[in-house]
Design an enzyme around this catalytic site. Structure first.
Site, PDB file in Angstrom:
ATOM      1  N   GLY A   8      44.982  16.157 152.313  1.00 20.69           N
ATOM      2  CA  GLY A   8      44.388  16.934 153.399  1.00 20.69           C
ATOM      3  C   GLY A   8      43.392  17.970 152.909  1.00 20.69           C
ATOM      4  N   GLN A   9      42.912  18.774 153.845  1.00 20.25           N
ATOM      5  CA  GLN A   9      41.878  19.781 153.562  1.00 20.25           C
ATOM      6  C   GLN A   9      42.322  20.750 152.465  1.00 20.25           C
ATOM      7  OE1 GLN A   9      41.256  22.723 156.632  1.00 20.25           O
ATOM      8  NE2 GLN A   9      39.141  23.118 156.013  1.00 20.25           N
ATOM      9  N   LEU A  10      43.540  21.255 152.592  1.00 19.67           N
ATOM     10  CA  LEU A  10      44.041  22.232 151.625  1.00 19.67           C
ATOM     11  C   LEU A  10      44.566  21.537 150.364  1.00 19.67           C
ATOM     12  CD1 LEU A  10      44.330  25.276 151.651  1.00 19.67           C
ATOM     13  CD2 LEU A  10      46.518  25.028 152.859  1.00 19.67           C
ATOM     14  N   ILE A  38      51.105  10.727 153.245  1.00 21.52           N
ATOM     15  CA  ILE A  38      51.484   9.548 154.025  1.00 21.52           C
ATOM     16  C   ILE A  38      50.494   8.377 153.784  1.00 21.52           C
ATOM     17  CG2 ILE A  38      50.224  10.233 156.117  1.00 21.52           C
ATOM     18  CD1 ILE A  38      53.776   8.870 156.217  1.00 21.52           C
ATOM     19  N   TYR A  91      51.775  23.554 167.948  1.00 24.57           N
ATOM     20  CA  TYR A  91      51.541  23.897 166.541  1.00 24.57           C
ATOM     21  C   TYR A  91      51.969  25.345 166.265  1.00 24.57           C
ATOM     22  CZ  TYR A  91      48.591  24.983 162.415  1.00 24.57           C
ATOM     23  OH  TYR A  91      48.105  25.393 161.200  1.00 24.57           O
ATOM     24  N   ILE A 109      40.190  27.504 157.878  1.00 26.02           N
ATOM     25  CA  ILE A 109      39.746  27.347 156.489  1.00 26.02           C
ATOM     26  C   ILE A 109      38.431  26.587 156.464  1.00 26.02           C
ATOM     27  CG2 ILE A 109      40.317  26.322 154.236  1.00 26.02           C
ATOM     28  CD1 ILE A 109      43.277  26.705 154.938  1.00 26.02           C
TER      29      ILE A 109
HETATM   30  C1  AKB Z   1      43.841  25.086 163.426  1.00 30.01           C
HETATM   31  O1  AKB Z   1      42.729  25.311 163.903  1.00 30.01           O
HETATM   32  O2  AKB Z   1      44.737  24.509 164.048  1.00 30.01           O
HETATM   33  C2  AKB Z   1      44.144  25.566 162.021  1.00 30.01           C
HETATM   34  C3  AKB Z   1      44.784  26.907 162.011  1.00 30.01           C
HETATM   35  C4  AKB Z   1      44.026  28.114 162.365  1.00 30.01           C
HETATM   36  O3  AKB Z   1      45.932  27.003 161.683  1.00 30.01           O
HETATM   37  N1  AKB Z   1      42.938  25.577 161.257  1.00 30.01           N
END
Ligand code: AKB
Length: 312
Positions: free
Chosen positions: A11-13, A35, A139, A169
């Protein structure tokens, strides 16, 4: 030297963290997992569904892993499309890692939280570490719950789980996927391809952001300090800089005056509006010496330089 496992390495990070750690550590001490079938890195890679405890446990045993960087998650925007999947992945993969740490198989864990733990009732300017947290995305709810569980495990079981609340990020290696702050990366791709950028947030949406080098440095720093110095057992506020889409558009237009941005806000606007404008990270500064190095101008210069190199 500790042997580490990165979960979510593609992923990105994860992709940037593995590149960073490769320069610091013995390459045999870095194990990647995701995955996906294959990795873009030449480091040891094992396909893993982080929801499968047995597979994770075997991987940890086989490779004698000391520390885990658990980065796999579904982000805010995608989370609203797949709420139950997001809850399941984000929570149960974390429990798998926490339970390995509880049994002392694992010494140290890094797990990222996010500014998404805040919500509409949070004061927006210089949002404080302990400010109101009423997230309204799946989330955000999963990150806030995860934070509470990290604190619970740290206090009740003496585990060593370390965490920061990342802002958006901005990075060049891998495109982010499914986030609300993704526009801040996408816009560079359109800019370099001489394409019009269609922004899914309105022009004045102020959000906290961080450049990838600072994000990686924050992980490196918080994982490097003595456990005793970390007074926050859940997750630390972390600041980089704040910006609106219009601010980045103006800066990019100074480089290429015919660059066009069109604003068509969609469902992600409501998510962005519920998040802070700026973050107060005094606890990170005091407890583990955190200071971001990149502001918006420096971030733009680095992004353009790196993306031009990738496209050469
Ligand atoms: C998102 O946009 O969902 C993420 C975050 C700020 O956690 N980059």
């Amino acid at each position: 030297m500790s042997r580490i496992l990165i979960i979510g390495s593609e992923g990105q990070l994860g992709s940037e963290l593995s590149t960073f750690l490769k320069k610091k550590k013995n390459i045999d001490d870095i194990i990647l997992s995701d995955i996906k079938d294959n990795s873009s890195s030449d480091l040891t890679y094992k396909k893993l569904n982080a929801l499968n405890f047995k597979d994770l446990e075997s991987l940890v045993e086989d490779y004698k892993i000391d520390d885990i960087y658990h980065l796999a998650a579904i982000l805010s925007a995608k989370g609203e499309v797949e709420p139950m999947l997001t809850w399941d992945l984000n929570m149960n993969s974390l429990f798998n890692v926490l339970n390995l740490a509880k049994n002392k198989t694992i010494k140290k864990v890094f797990w990222p939280s996010s500014i998404s733990v805040f919500g509409n009732n949070t004061p927006k300017i210089n949002t404080n570490q302990f400010s109101i947290k009423e997230p309204n995305t799946v989330y955000g709810i999963s990150k806030l719950s995860g934070e509470r569980w990290c604190e619970y495990y740290n206090i009740k079981y003496g585990t060593d789980i370390r965490s920061v609340r990342f802002p958006g990020i901005i990075s060049s290696n891998t495109l982010p996927g499914g986030g609300t702050t993704d526009y801040a990366v996408d816009i560079f791709y359109s800019f370099l391809k001489d394409e019009k950028y269609k922004c899914f947030l309105n022009q004045d949406t102020m959000l906290p952001m961080i450049y990838i080098d600072d994000a990686i440095e924050s992980i490196n720093k918080i994982m490097g300090v003595k456990k005793d110095s970390l007074n926050i057992k859940s997750s630390y506020n972390l600041a980089g800089f704040s910006m609106t889409p219009k601010m980045i558009e103006i800066k990019l237009k100074k480089i290429k005056e015919n660059f066009i941005v069109e604003y068509n806000p969609d469902y992600r606007q409501e998510i962005a509006d519920s998040w802070p404008d700026s973050i107060d990270d005094i606890s990170s500064q005091n407890d583990w010496g955190w200071h971001a190095k990149y502001d918006l101008g420096k971030t733009i210069n680095e992004m353009i330089r790196r993306l031009e190199n990738i496209n050469k």
